[in-house]
Design a protein around this motif. Structure first.
Motif, short mmCIF file in Angstrom:
data_model
loop_
_atom_site.label_atom_id
_atom_site.label_comp_id
_atom_site.label_asym_id
_atom_site.label_seq_id
_atom_site.Cartn_x
_atom_site.Cartn_y
_atom_site.Cartn_z
N GLN A 4 0.83 -1.20 0.00
CA GLN A 4 0.00 0.00 0.00
C GLN A 4 0.87 1.25 0.00
N TYR A 8 0.61 4.09 -2.91
CA TYR A 8 0.29 5.50 -2.71
C TYR A 8 1.42 6.42 -3.14
N TYR A 27 -2.28 11.44 -1.35
CA TYR A 27 -1.60 10.15 -1.50
C TYR A 27 -0.33 10.07 -0.66
N TYR A 30 -1.51 9.24 2.77
CA TYR A 30 -1.84 7.82 2.88
C TYR A 30 -0.57 6.98 2.98
N GLU A 102 -10.61 4.87 2.86
CA GLU A 102 -9.91 4.19 1.76
C GLU A 102 -8.83 3.26 2.29
N GLN A 105 -10.44 0.14 3.89
CA GLN A 105 -10.90 -0.79 2.85
C GLN A 105 -9.72 -1.57 2.28
N THR A 106 -8.62 -0.88 2.00
CA THR A 106 -7.43 -1.53 1.44
C THR A 106 -6.87 -2.54 2.43
#
Length: 120
Positions: A4, A8, A27, A30, A102, A105-106
């Motif tokens: 992840q 990002y 991003y 994140y 987000e 969820q990931t």
């Protein structure tokens, strides 16, 4: 969360190329959240944020990133890393934050063998 983190960072680079500054910041935030528990990734996210602040002439964010780069080693030594903190100056460096939807969820998505790749 290494995959992840890399995802990002890639999204942030693309957003910056497209001059979508708010998306690039989102991003990078994140990526910071995903990597903040690993010193090298945490440091890298702040270094990249400092670079974006420099390129966008965002003086406030630049100073904020210099402060965060100075605090990162101390935060890791003392194990005082506020979960969910986006790493930008819009939020105190000491304030935990709820994880963005987000990212939740990931994180809930099933893992694959490719999720165990080593960061380079």
């Amino acid at each position: 969360m290494l995959q992840q983190f890399e995802h990002y960072l890639s999204m942030a680079r693309q957003a910056e190329q497209d001059q979508q500054w708010s998306e690039a910041w989102r991003y990078l935030e994140y990526a910071h959240i995903c990597g903040q528990n690993q010193f090298r990734l945490h440091w890298q996210s702040h270094r990249l944020m400092l670079g974006l602040a420099w390129r966008t002439r965002n003086l406030k964010e630049g100073w904020g990133q210099l402060l965060r780069l100075a605090l990162t080693p101390l935060g890791h030594l003392l194990n005082r890393l506020p979960e969910g903190n986006p790493g930008t100056s819009r939020v105190s460096a000491f304030a935990p934050q709820p994880l963005p939807a987000e990212l939740l969820q990931t994180a809930a998505e099933p893992k694959t063998d490719s999720d165990n790749t080593e960061y380079r």
